[in-house]
Design a protein around this motif. Structure first.
Motif, mmCIF file in Angstrom:
data_model
loop_
_atom_site.group_PDB
_atom_site.id
_atom_site.type_symbol
_atom_site.label_atom_id
_atom_site.label_comp_id
_atom_site.label_asym_id
_atom_site.label_seq_id
_atom_site.Cartn_x
_atom_site.Cartn_y
_atom_site.Cartn_z
ATOM 1 N N ALA A 79 0.881 -1.168 0.000
ATOM 2 C CA ALA A 79 0.000 0.000 0.000
ATOM 3 C C ALA A 79 0.915 1.212 0.000
ATOM 4 N N VAL A 80 0.857 2.001 -1.059
ATOM 5 C CA VAL A 80 1.838 3.064 -1.234
ATOM 6 C C VAL A 80 1.145 4.372 -1.613
ATOM 7 N N ALA A 81 1.583 5.461 -0.978
ATOM 8 C CA ALA A 81 1.016 6.783 -1.265
ATOM 9 C C ALA A 81 1.341 7.185 -2.704
ATOM 10 N N LEU A 82 0.460 7.940 -3.319
ATOM 11 C CA LEU A 82 0.726 8.472 -4.661
ATOM 12 C C LEU A 82 1.994 9.324 -4.618
ATOM 13 N N LEU A 83 2.805 9.169 -5.646
ATOM 14 C CA LEU A 83 4.052 9.933 -5.742
ATOM 15 C C LEU A 83 4.055 10.684 -7.063
ATOM 16 N N LYS A 84 4.811 11.764 -7.074
ATOM 17 C CA LYS A 84 4.866 12.593 -8.281
ATOM 18 C C LYS A 84 5.666 11.941 -9.397
ATOM 19 N N GLY A 85 5.453 12.433 -10.609
ATOM 20 C CA GLY A 85 6.276 12.068 -11.762
ATOM 21 C C GLY A 85 6.241 10.586 -12.053
ATOM 22 N N ASP A 86 7.394 10.031 -12.388
ATOM 23 C CA ASP A 86 7.444 8.634 -12.801
ATOM 24 C C ASP A 86 7.918 7.710 -11.671
ATOM 25 N N LYS A 87 7.913 8.255 -10.448
ATOM 26 C CA LYS A 87 8.455 7.472 -9.330
ATOM 27 C C LYS A 87 7.675 6.194 -9.084
ATOM 28 N N LEU A 88 6.349 6.253 -9.294
ATOM 29 C CA LEU A 88 5.535 5.064 -9.036
ATOM 30 C C LEU A 88 5.884 3.920 -9.974
ATOM 31 N N SER A 89 6.295 4.239 -11.191
ATOM 32 C CA SER A 89 6.680 3.169 -12.124
ATOM 33 C C SER A 89 7.829 2.359 -11.554
ATOM 34 N N GLU A 90 8.819 3.057 -11.022
ATOM 35 C CA GLU A 90 9.972 2.362 -10.464
ATOM 36 C C GLU A 90 9.574 1.528 -9.238
ATOM 37 N N VAL A 91 8.664 2.087 -8.431
ATOM 38 C CA VAL A 91 8.198 1.353 -7.257
ATOM 39 C C VAL A 91 7.431 0.102 -7.681
ATOM 40 N N VAL A 92 6.546 0.245 -8.672
ATOM 41 C CA VAL A 92 5.754 -0.900 -9.144
ATOM 42 C C VAL A 92 6.673 -1.971 -9.719
ATOM 43 N N ARG A 93 7.667 -1.541 -10.475
ATOM 44 C CA ARG A 93 8.593 -2.496 -11.094
ATOM 45 C C ARG A 93 9.350 -3.297 -10.028
ATOM 46 N N ALA A 94 9.942 -2.599 -9.071
ATOM 47 C CA ALA A 94 10.722 -3.278 -8.033
ATOM 48 C C ALA A 94 9.817 -4.124 -7.130
ATOM 49 N N ALA A 95 8.635 -3.597 -6.798
ATOM 50 C CA ALA A 95 7.716 -4.334 -5.924
ATOM 51 C C ALA A 95 7.283 -5.640 -6.581
ATOM 52 N N THR A 96 7.104 -5.603 -7.902
ATOM 53 C CA THR A 96 6.717 -6.819 -8.621
ATOM 54 C C THR A 96 7.833 -7.855 -8.555
ATOM 55 N N GLU A 97 9.066 -7.404 -8.780
ATOM 56 C CA GLU A 97 10.214 -8.318 -8.657
ATOM 57 C C GLU A 97 10.290 -8.914 -7.260
ATOM 58 N N LEU A 98 9.915 -8.106 -6.260
ATOM 59 C CA LEU A 98 10.081 -8.534 -4.877
ATOM 60 C C LEU A 98 8.865 -9.295 -4.356
ATOM 61 N N GLY A 99 7.919 -9.619 -5.255
ATOM 62 C CA GLY A 99 6.916 -10.616 -4.906
ATOM 63 C C GLY A 99 5.540 -10.141 -4.492
ATOM 64 N N VAL A 100 5.208 -8.851 -4.651
ATOM 65 C CA VAL A 100 3.873 -8.430 -4.212
ATOM 66 C C VAL A 100 2.790 -9.020 -5.098
ATOM 67 N N ALA A 101 1.634 -9.269 -4.503
ATOM 68 C CA ALA A 101 0.477 -9.774 -5.252
ATOM 69 C C ALA A 101 -0.445 -8.627 -5.646
ATOM 70 N N ARG A 102 -0.356 -7.516 -4.919
ATOM 71 C CA ARG A 102 -1.236 -6.358 -5.143
ATOM 72 C C ARG A 102 -0.517 -5.088 -4.765
ATOM 73 N N ILE A 103 -0.800 -4.037 -5.510
ATOM 74 C CA ILE A 103 -0.312 -2.713 -5.134
ATOM 75 C C ILE A 103 -1.539 -1.818 -5.009
ATOM 76 N N GLN A 104 -1.768 -1.338 -3.785
ATOM 77 C CA GLN A 104 -2.910 -0.453 -3.542
ATOM 78 C C GLN A 104 -2.397 0.972 -3.429
ATOM 79 N N LEU A 105 -2.782 1.827 -4.352
ATOM 80 C CA LEU A 105 -2.384 3.228 -4.292
ATOM 81 C C LEU A 105 -3.230 3.952 -3.244
ATOM 82 N N LEU A 106 -2.605 4.908 -2.560
ATOM 83 C CA LEU A 106 -3.262 5.595 -1.444
ATOM 84 C C LEU A 106 -3.213 7.101 -1.602
#
Lengths: 230, 230
Positions: A79-106
């Protein structure tokens, strides 16, 4: 098939569990004859049957190996707060590699952004798909449209990274239930937001004594979970 | 002043240590009257004097609080293979936030790049400087010119992230000595490279059963160390 999973040092024909894992079986209300899944945290996973179970010791018999070995024992949500610019892409990419099943934007009080366009959300979902393929996962994490922090519901445990927190993730994480990790925006969550989460059963955990950027904290926290072997 | 640091649950006037921390004092050959530093992993650090010390129990008396609270108990080094494009900037930035004292660039068998220009190295050092300031550290990590993996020397412990490794970082890390973490290039270290490191005393640790990008692995591994509270 059983959803209960038990971590074992290695998959063997007969596996004897120590007091901690045996307590876990009791918590799950299992009895001799019941089926569980065993996993070694290194990608191997199998069915197993409880042969013996007393107060502090249990013996399991190995069944057939199962797939899904690159997934965490229970679903892992970021569960991650909205971030500016393209930062969320990097977070989604790394989180997927690290095994998350869901990403809930907040959406949070000190939000870097209060909303996200449909096009950007589509892009984040594509990033999750690519990253899932690259890291050879069978699962593509859902990227869910933003909701206010107060509307977040979770089952199992929620860990919130909090500067100055006294507890350590490694001392709390036991994979007996789904896990959600939550990180805030640049500037952090507000005190009432943190207090609200803790009241609802969340646990705050440390990421050391330094200030992390909002896009580093989720990767660090998920890295700590991955380092636990799941 | 003493360099020996001992982790305590909290800084108190008199602190009683359990068997594990007491063993650490014996390893350091300390005696009653000697001075150590105590830290709580949350940023508080102080001098302390050993009052009592027997086989499995020790009592320390708190002295004055000291600075340097945002640094790890012993120096933390990231040894990282050269990566293509701007990936190293992101690694240096996150590693700085996560507390490294040094970043040693490495040339490895499956190198994404075999050298780095002077201009790029200067840029990485500037990134470390900016990130240090942003994360409110007093220390700017050194970014050291690339050396071949075989020429890497370390004191203390070296942990290498290795897919399929059986050991977990949290079970090995005890902060009784300097720590180096090592991650490979895209495609990973070669088998002889890993074997060579293990022969020289390195320990391989898991980051879970999935494949991580070369630029995600160092952040995940350093995140796991930060989640240990240091």
């Amino acid at each position: 098939m059983t959803r209960h999973r038990v971590r074992v040092p290695a998959l063997r024909g007969k596996m004897t569990l120590g007091p901690a894992e045996t307590r876990h079986l009791h918590v799950l209300r299992l009895r001799p004859g019941d089926e569980v899944r065993v996993f070694d945290g290194q990608g191997a996973e199998a069915r197993a049957t409880v042969l013996e179970l007393d107060e502090s010791r249990a013996v399991l018999e190995l069944g057939e190996e199962t797939a899904g070995a690159s997934e965490t024992p229970f679903p892992l949500t970021l569960a991650v707060a909205l971030l500016k610019g393209d930062k969320l892409s990097e977070v989604v990419r790394a989180a997927t590699e690290l095994g998350v099943a869901r990403i809930q934007l907040l959406v949070t009080a000190r939000a870097d952004a209060r909303e996200i366009g449909e096009q950007k959300l589509t892009r984040l979902r594509r990033v999750a798909q690519e990253a899932s393929k690259q890291s050879r996962r069978a699962v593509v994490p859902d990227v869910l449209s933003p909701i206010p922090l107060g509307a977040l519901h979770w089952t199992g445990r929620l860990f919130v990274a909090q500067p100055g927190a006294a507890q350590r993730l490694g001392d709390l994480l036991d994979w007996t239930a789904p896990v959600t990790v939550l990180t805030g925006p640049e500037g952090g969550l507000s005190d009432p937001e943190v207090a609200g989460l803790l009241e609802r059963g969340a646990q705050s955990v440390t990421l050391g004594p330094r200030i992390l950027r909002a896009e580093t904290a989720p990767v660090a926290l998920l890295g700590a979970i991955a380092a636990y072997g799941a």
